[in-house]
Design an enzyme around this catalytic site. Sequence first.
Site, PDB file in Angstrom:
ATOM      1  N   GLU A   1      15.801   4.005  15.974  1.00 41.61           N
ATOM      2  CA  GLU A   1      16.373   3.167  17.024  1.00 41.61           C
ATOM      3  C   GLU A   1      15.274   2.335  17.677  1.00 41.61           C
ATOM      4  O   GLU A   1      14.384   2.874  18.321  1.00 41.61           O
ATOM      5  CB  GLU A   1      17.055   4.066  18.059  1.00 41.61           C
ATOM      6  CG  GLU A   1      17.967   5.111  17.420  1.00 41.61           C
ATOM      7  CD  GLU A   1      18.314   6.271  18.357  1.00 41.61           C
ATOM      8  OE1 GLU A   1      18.162   6.135  19.586  1.00 41.61           O
ATOM      9  OE2 GLU A   1      18.737   7.326  17.859  1.00 41.61           O
TER      10      GLU A   1
ATOM     11  N   HIS B   1      20.742   1.410  18.533  1.00 43.15           N
ATOM     12  CA  HIS B   1      20.863   2.819  18.133  1.00 43.15           C
ATOM     13  C   HIS B   1      21.365   2.934  16.685  1.00 43.15           C
ATOM     14  O   HIS B   1      22.487   3.376  16.427  1.00 43.15           O
ATOM     15  CB  HIS B   1      21.828   3.493  19.103  1.00 43.15           C
ATOM     16  CG  HIS B   1      21.799   4.985  19.115  1.00 43.15           C
ATOM     17  ND1 HIS B   1      21.949   5.759  17.992  1.00 43.15           N
ATOM     18  CD2 HIS B   1      21.649   5.851  20.140  1.00 43.15           C
ATOM     19  CE1 HIS B   1      21.901   7.032  18.337  1.00 43.15           C
ATOM     20  NE2 HIS B   1      21.718   7.120  19.625  1.00 43.15           N
TER      21      HIS B   1
HETATM   22  C1  BG6 Z   1      19.606   9.270  21.073  1.00 45.55           C
HETATM   23  C2  BG6 Z   1      19.022  10.120  22.172  1.00 45.55           C
HETATM   24  O1  BG6 Z   1      19.145   7.971  21.199  1.00 45.55           O
HETATM   25  O2  BG6 Z   1      21.025   9.280  21.203  1.00 45.55           O
HETATM   26  C3  BG6 Z   1      19.598  11.525  22.088  1.00 45.55           C
HETATM   27  O3  BG6 Z   1      17.615  10.145  22.081  1.00 45.55           O
HETATM   28  C4  BG6 Z   1      21.100  11.498  22.122  1.00 45.55           C
HETATM   29  O4  BG6 Z   1      19.079  12.309  23.139  1.00 45.55           O
HETATM   30  C5  BG6 Z   1      21.597  10.561  21.030  1.00 45.55           C
HETATM   31  O5  BG6 Z   1      21.606  12.793  21.929  1.00 45.55           O
HETATM   32  C6  BG6 Z   1      23.124  10.396  20.977  1.00 45.55           C
HETATM   33  O6  BG6 Z   1      23.620  10.039  22.213  1.00 45.55           O
HETATM   34  P1  BG6 Z   1      25.175   9.929  22.450  1.00 45.55           P
HETATM   35  O7  BG6 Z   1      25.367   9.578  23.898  1.00 45.55           O
HETATM   36  O8  BG6 Z   1      25.677   8.828  21.542  1.00 45.55           O
HETATM   37  O9  BG6 Z   1      25.783  11.252  22.078  1.00 45.55           O
END
Ligand code: BG6
Length: 319
Positions: free
Chosen positions: A293, A185
């Site tokens: 990501e 991510h």
């Molecule tokens: C992304 C998702 O990978 O991560 C989103 O596609 C999400 O939907 C984002 O909002 C952040 O996620 P988190 O759990 O770190 O707030």
Amino acid sequence: MDRSNKPSAIGVGTSLPQPSLSIQDNVIEASLPTGQSVKVHLYGATVTSWKANGKEQLFVSEKAHLDGSKPIRGGIPLVFPVFGPPPQTHVTSSLPQHGFARNSNWEFLGKSSSEAPGRDGDRTDLTVKLDFGLSHTMLTEEFREAWPYEFGLVYSVTLTKDTLETALQVRNEGKQNFEFQVLMHTYLNVADISDVRVKGLESKTYIDKVLQATSHVETSSALPITQETDRVYQNLDPAVPVVVTSAKDDQPLFSITREALKDVVVWNPWIEKAKGMADFGPDEAYKNMICVEAGSVSGWQTLEAGEAWEGGQSIKSRL
Ligand code: BG6
């Protein structure tokens, strides 16, 4: 005694300076003699800094929790074994959003360095690799109950003069098959989101999570980000780079190739979502980041008992 003819020690003058390593407060930092550096928190094995070309390449929110109380908002959190909110009908259903890898304490397995041919062919560049491990025995009881499989993860973070590479090996050490999703991510640091274009997605099918998870085909060869964006691009050729470019000069800011990771999520929360996230700040910082990501999140990878799977990404920043 006349020591003028004393021979110099063997190798002195020809040996290369070595990468340096520091370990402090559960943060591992490695630097190359050429100036690049990387920082990894044992919490989540989250890469929280990558400096290259004299500047920080990753975005980390000013309000990120770095004390292990919450997944780190920025850098490269690792998503495993489920992406997003777990489906209620799947065996991962009791896990938190994005699984447990980003909110577990990993072990530092060690550093290795090697020499790679330099870009101009006649030079040698050093690389440094940091390895991290997580296994079922290291999980909290809550996570172990929610995902009762015997697994071993080895996450390798490799810094070269030109790239940052992250690779994950997943091993099934138990007697039953298991299914998983995985995603790196990555929060990329950008000066101004309005100058950003994402290339390499044209004609690809994506699920738009902003539009009730409907399916679309990308028509743009250079996608601008002008609003909340949360798209899962599917079935890309991992060897073809996804390139984040600057609209000003059409030059690449980042180029990302993958191995065994066929999906790419493009995410920017934009202003309202940014304001709604307690650990995202300042509010305006959504202008300074884009998440690209690399993952395997459409469907599930099945790993049979005793088998291993490997996937990864290589990010090159503007040279
Ligand atoms: C992304 C998702 O990978 O991560 C989103 O596609 C999400 O939907 C984002 O909002 C952040 O996620 P988190 O759990 O770190 O707030």
